[in-house]
Design an enzyme around this catalytic site. Structure first.
Site, PDB file in Angstrom:
ATOM      1  N   ARG A  54       0.803  -1.217   0.000  1.00 21.07           N
ATOM      2  CA  ARG A  54       0.000   0.000   0.000  1.00 21.07           C
ATOM      3  C   ARG A  54       0.842   1.275   0.000  1.00 21.07           C
ATOM      4  O   ARG A  54       0.569   2.209  -0.748  1.00 21.07           O
ATOM      5  CB  ARG A  54      -0.878  -0.012   1.258  1.00 21.07           C
ATOM      6  CG  ARG A  54      -1.978   1.037   1.272  1.00 21.07           C
ATOM      7  CD  ARG A  54      -2.701   1.016   2.609  1.00 21.07           C
ATOM      8  NE  ARG A  54      -3.199  -0.302   2.970  1.00 21.07           N
ATOM      9  CZ  ARG A  54      -4.386  -0.784   2.625  1.00 21.07           C
ATOM     10  NH1 ARG A  54      -5.202  -0.052   1.918  1.00 21.07           N
ATOM     11  NH2 ARG A  54      -4.759  -1.994   2.996  1.00 21.07           N
ATOM     12  N   CYS A  83     -25.890  -3.243  -9.357  1.00 18.79           N
ATOM     13  CA  CYS A  83     -27.152  -3.491  -8.645  1.00 18.79           C
ATOM     14  C   CYS A  83     -26.898  -3.936  -7.211  1.00 18.79           C
ATOM     15  O   CYS A  83     -27.187  -5.076  -6.841  1.00 18.79           O
ATOM     16  CB  CYS A  83     -27.939  -4.557  -9.386  1.00 18.79           C
ATOM     17  SG  CYS A  83     -28.062  -4.203 -11.128  1.00 18.79           S
TER      18      CYS A  83
HETATM   19  C1  LIG Z   1      -0.839  -7.934   2.049  1.00 20.41           C
HETATM   20  C2  LIG Z   1       0.476  -8.312   2.597  1.00 20.41           C
HETATM   21  C3  LIG Z   1       1.519  -7.390   2.605  1.00 20.41           C
HETATM   22  C4  LIG Z   1       1.371  -5.966   2.147  1.00 20.41           C
HETATM   23  O1  LIG Z   1       0.599  -5.213   3.004  1.00 20.41           O
HETATM   24  P1  LIG Z   1       0.470  -3.619   2.797  1.00 20.41           P
HETATM   25  O2  LIG Z   1      -0.451  -3.216   3.871  1.00 20.41           O
HETATM   26  O3  LIG Z   1      -0.064  -3.397   1.449  1.00 20.41           O
HETATM   27  O4  LIG Z   1       1.826  -3.051   2.978  1.00 20.41           O
HETATM   28  C5  LIG Z   1       2.752  -7.823   3.037  1.00 20.41           C
HETATM   29  N1  LIG Z   1       2.949  -9.083   3.474  1.00 20.41           N
HETATM   30  C6  LIG Z   1       1.950  -9.998   3.510  1.00 20.41           C
HETATM   31  C7  LIG Z   1       2.230 -11.364   3.996  1.00 20.41           C
HETATM   32  C8  LIG Z   1       0.686  -9.637   3.082  1.00 20.41           C
HETATM   33  O5  LIG Z   1      -0.298 -10.530   3.120  1.00 20.41           O
END
Ligand SMILES: *Cc1c(COP(=O)(O)O)cnc(C)c1O
Length: 445
Positions: A278, A343
């Protein structure tokens, strides 16, 4: 920090007007800024170097799996954190060296493990003891030991949405804390497994450093216990999860985050891996959508737009907020809901807030849509998934074509017994007696 700003009266991605992209590629359309994502990954890397320890940034591919995005990050030295065979193949196709790929995930199939081992990935983050049995058997057969880290569950529950909290005891993720030592020892004892260390990931969109600090101090304690047991630990994967600003959140800076991580693990002498998703991509992308209609009821005003919850599902799924701004500069605000064509009542982009007072036909932009946007989109309501454009300076590159409608049913099959029957004449039911059955099919034998 991002590169979506007004220039000469209209919103641009870097130097490219979003209006031009909408005209060229249609809407809805995801648009990414190359300068923004590169800046984020570089800052992540330099924050760790400045904190005193470099780290491999294994980009969490699920946040934005587009080949061009993964490649752009790989060009900056990033690796990939993958959670399925599809993501593994994608990362390889994007040019990520196998030696920079971490394979995480709570439910890996044997064929997924095999492929990871065949191509020589950096490590498997093992979350369940049974996975070790599979890995051991496959490693034995292939004659090469499987590098593993145990993903442990430090039982920390950060303040974030229930669905994206992963570090609590009640969660499906990670090896339970009490089992970690025994499982690690078992892995060390196997000639086919090569345990390198531990991994953890406590959740996503985390806005304070405290949960990271607590989790990693627990991990550091576990490393000391493992070493006291005579077990080797050389690498720690600290996961992702750092939050970003969608509305008015004030997430910790990358520098403070890196300081916290490095301080918590100080003196262990372990290599570091991070798995951000993210924080690299959310604010490096937007979703461009066109207003189809304005609609007013006695209580409410709506802007009906051409993106739906199948395109950007975060509002429907998590009640998430995305700022909605007009592509034309200087538009006033009004109270209205921005809703999609799907919908479902949950199909909203913005609810109960102030949004741009624009007319039908105008363009809106949902901000911070670069992570968990296109990657979570679906074909619900038989809608083609949106295209994606990567902007670099004054140039725009189509990096994902919008799906063709015929793609959507290309792999569906109507069995022969159904296609032998001619559908009844279309007039039969219209205006007819609902009780009387449609004409029977000609002959079915
Ligand atoms: C989803 C995930 C991430 C990334 O998380 P962010 O919040 O997007 O930084 C990293 N490691 C694992 C194991 C994840 O499932």
């Amino acid at each position: 920090m991002h590169h979506f700003h007004y220039r000469e009266g209209e919103l641009c991605a870097e130097e490219v007007p979003l209006r031009e992209l909408a005209e060229r590629h249609g809407t809805p359309l995801f648009v990414y800024s190359h300068a923004t994502l590169v800046r984020h990954v570089r800052r992540y890397q330099s924050a760790f170097r400045t904190a005193g320890q470099g780290a491999l940034i294994a980009f969490s591919v699920k946040a934005n799996p587009n080949l061009a995005i993964v490649r752009a990050l790989a060009n900056e030295g990033a690796g990939a954190d993958v959670v399925s065979l599809g993501e593994l193949e994608r990362a390889l196709a994007a040019g990520v060296p196998a030696g920079r790929i971490v394979f995480a995930g709570v439910g890996k199939r044997p064929d997924e493990l095999r492929r990871g081992l065949e191509v020589g990935i950096l490590q498997f983050n093992v979350e369940v003891e049974g996975e070790l049995d599979h890995l051991e058997a496959i490693a034995k057969e292939l004659g090469r030991p499987a590098p593993i880290a145990l993903r442990v569950n430090p039982d920390v529950t950060p303040q974030t949405h229930d669905y994206i909290r992963t570090g609590g005891k009640v969660n499906k993720f990670g090896i339970p804390w009490e089992r970690a030592r025994a499982v690690y020892a078992r892995a060390v004892a196997s000639p086919h497994l090569e345990p390198v260390g531990l991994a953890c990931h406590i959740g996503s969109q985390i806005l304070t450093l405290e949960p990271f600090r607590i989790a990693l101090e627990r991990i550091a304690g576990l490393v000391r216990e493992l070493r006291a047991d005579g077990l080797p630990v050389s690498r720690l994967d600290v996961g992702g999860g750092l939050g970003v600003r969608y509305r008015d959140e004030v997430p910790p800076s990358l520098e403070d985050y890196a300081d916290t991580v490095v301080a918590a693990l100080k003196g262990l002498g372990c290599e570091l891996i991070c798995e951000p998703g993210r924080v690299i991509m959310a604010n490096a992308g937007i979703l461009l959508t066109r207003v189809l209609y304005r609609k007013e009821t006695e209580q409410k005003r709506f802007l009906i737009v051409d993106q739906g919850m199948n395109d950007l599902s975060r509002p429907a799924l998590y009640g998430a907020y995305h700022e909605v701004i007009a592509v034309r500069e200087g538009v006033g605000l009004m109270e209205a809901d921005v809703v999609g064509p799907i919908c479902e009542t949950g199909d909203f982009l913005s609810r109960g807030g102030q949004v741009p007072d624009v007319a039908a036909g105008e363009l809106l932009c949902a901000m911070s849509a670069g992570a968990y946007g296109r990657s979570m989109s679906s074909n619900y309501n038989t809608r083609a998934r949106a295209g994606e454009v990567l902007v670099r300076g004054a140039e725009a590159f189509l990096v994902q074509e919008r799906e063709e409608l015929s793609d959507l049913w290309a792999r569906e099959i109507v069995p022969g017994f159904l296609s032998e029957v001619a559908p009844p004449a279309s007039t039969a039911a219209v205006g007819g007696d609902p009780e009387s059955p449609a004409a029977p099919p000609a002959s079915v034998d």
